[in-house]
Scaffold this motif. Structure first.
Motif, PDB file in Angstrom:
ATOM      1  N   ARG A  81       0.822  -1.208   0.000  1.00 35.92           N
ATOM      2  CA  ARG A  81       0.000   0.000   0.000  1.00 35.92           C
ATOM      3  C   ARG A  81       0.856   1.259   0.000  1.00 35.92           C
ATOM      4  O   ARG A  81       0.497   2.273  -0.592  1.00 35.92           O
ATOM      5  N   CYS A 127      -8.615  -0.056  -8.029  1.00 34.65           N
ATOM      6  CA  CYS A 127      -9.534   0.944  -7.468  1.00 34.65           C
ATOM      7  C   CYS A 127      -9.024   2.375  -7.615  1.00 34.65           C
ATOM      8  O   CYS A 127      -9.629   3.303  -7.076  1.00 34.65           O
ATOM      9  N   PRO A 178      -5.695   3.172   1.378  1.00 35.73           N
ATOM     10  CA  PRO A 178      -6.138   1.772   1.351  1.00 35.73           C
ATOM     11  C   PRO A 178      -7.004   1.461   0.125  1.00 35.73           C
ATOM     12  O   PRO A 178      -7.720   2.320  -0.381  1.00 35.73           O
ATOM     13  N   CYS A 179      -6.936   0.221  -0.318  1.00 33.33           N
ATOM     14  CA  CYS A 179      -7.788  -0.242  -1.408  1.00 33.33           C
ATOM     15  C   CYS A 179      -9.235  -0.302  -0.929  1.00 33.33           C
ATOM     16  O   CYS A 179      -9.509  -0.424   0.268  1.00 33.33           O
ATOM     17  N   HIS A 180     -10.170  -0.239  -1.907  1.00 38.22           N
ATOM     18  CA  HIS A 180     -11.585  -0.316  -1.578  1.00 38.22           C
ATOM     19  C   HIS A 180     -12.337  -0.997  -2.710  1.00 38.22           C
ATOM     20  O   HIS A 180     -11.850  -1.082  -3.835  1.00 38.22           O
ATOM     21  N   ASN A 181     -13.507  -1.489  -2.406  1.00 34.13           N
ATOM     22  CA  ASN A 181     -14.455  -2.017  -3.396  1.00 34.13           C
ATOM     23  C   ASN A 181     -15.684  -1.135  -3.351  1.00 34.13           C
ATOM     24  O   ASN A 181     -16.423  -1.152  -2.372  1.00 34.13           O
ATOM     25  N   ASP A 182     -15.871  -0.320  -4.393  1.00 31.13           N
ATOM     26  CA  ASP A 182     -17.020   0.585  -4.461  1.00 31.13           C
ATOM     27  C   ASP A 182     -17.182   1.413  -3.190  1.00 31.13           C
ATOM     28  O   ASP A 182     -18.282   1.562  -2.664  1.00 31.13           O
ATOM     29  N   GLY A 183     -16.070   1.906  -2.676  1.00 32.12           N
ATOM     30  CA  GLY A 183     -16.090   2.771  -1.501  1.00 32.12           C
ATOM     31  C   GLY A 183     -15.956   2.046  -0.175  1.00 32.12           C
ATOM     32  O   GLY A 183     -15.655   2.663   0.839  1.00 32.12           O
ATOM     33  N   ALA A 184     -16.166   0.737  -0.144  1.00 33.89           N
ATOM     34  CA  ALA A 184     -16.025  -0.037   1.091  1.00 33.89           C
ATOM     35  C   ALA A 184     -14.575  -0.497   1.221  1.00 33.89           C
ATOM     36  O   ALA A 184     -14.066  -1.195   0.334  1.00 33.89           O
ATOM     37  N   PRO A 185     -13.861  -0.087   2.284  1.00 31.84           N
ATOM     38  CA  PRO A 185     -12.444  -0.451   2.416  1.00 31.84           C
ATOM     39  C   PRO A 185     -12.241  -1.962   2.503  1.00 31.84           C
ATOM     40  O   PRO A 185     -13.066  -2.669   3.076  1.00 31.84           O
ATOM     41  N   LEU A 186     -11.153  -2.429   1.896  1.00 28.33           N
ATOM     42  CA  LEU A 186     -10.772  -3.836   2.031  1.00 28.33           C
ATOM     43  C   LEU A 186     -10.128  -3.985   3.397  1.00 28.33           C
ATOM     44  O   LEU A 186      -9.187  -3.275   3.729  1.00 28.33           O
ATOM     45  N   HIS A 190      -5.714  -5.140  -3.311  1.00 28.83           N
ATOM     46  CA  HIS A 190      -6.073  -5.871  -4.532  1.00 28.83           C
ATOM     47  C   HIS A 190      -4.853  -6.587  -5.107  1.00 28.83           C
ATOM     48  O   HIS A 190      -3.714  -6.116  -4.966  1.00 28.83           O
TER      49      HIS A 190
END
Length: 104
Positions: free
Chosen positions: A64, A72, A79-87, A92
């Motif tokens: 990171r 993303c 931090p990486c996220h999926n559609d705004g939700a943090p992993l 990724h």
């Protein structure tokens, strides 16, 4: 007779010795309860055993820190996220690949 320390090791040699270690050792370990400092091995706190490998959280932190994420579209240190939700505690796969390419 006491131990006498010689001149400090030149940075180029120090880097060559550390080159065998995973580059994630350059960041402190965020894993509870390890918290190894930068350039130190991860340890198991309950018995003080030095680990051969690093905690996955430390490797994720390094990835990171050094790489953008093509998945993303975030910059280093974000931090990486999926559609705004943090992993949660991971990045990724494409960011992992990006970090490896930075090393090459």
């Amino acid at each position: 007779m006491g131990h006498h320390q010689g001149a400090p090791m030149p940075a180029t040699l120090r880097h060559a010795f550390r080159a065998r270690a995973h580059p994630a050792r350059s960041v402190p370990c965020p894993h509870e309860p390890c918290h190894a400092r930068a350039h130190q091995a991860c340890i198991v706190r309950v018995n003080g055993r030095v680990m051969k490998d690093l905690h996955p959280a430390r490797i994720n932190l390094w990835e990171r820190t050094v790489a953008c994420c093509p998945e993303c579209q975030v910059q280093p240190d974000i931090p990486c996220h999926n559609d705004g939700a943090p992993l949660a505690g991971t990045v990724h796969d494409r960011r992992i690949q990006e970090a490896k390419e930075i090393l090459a």
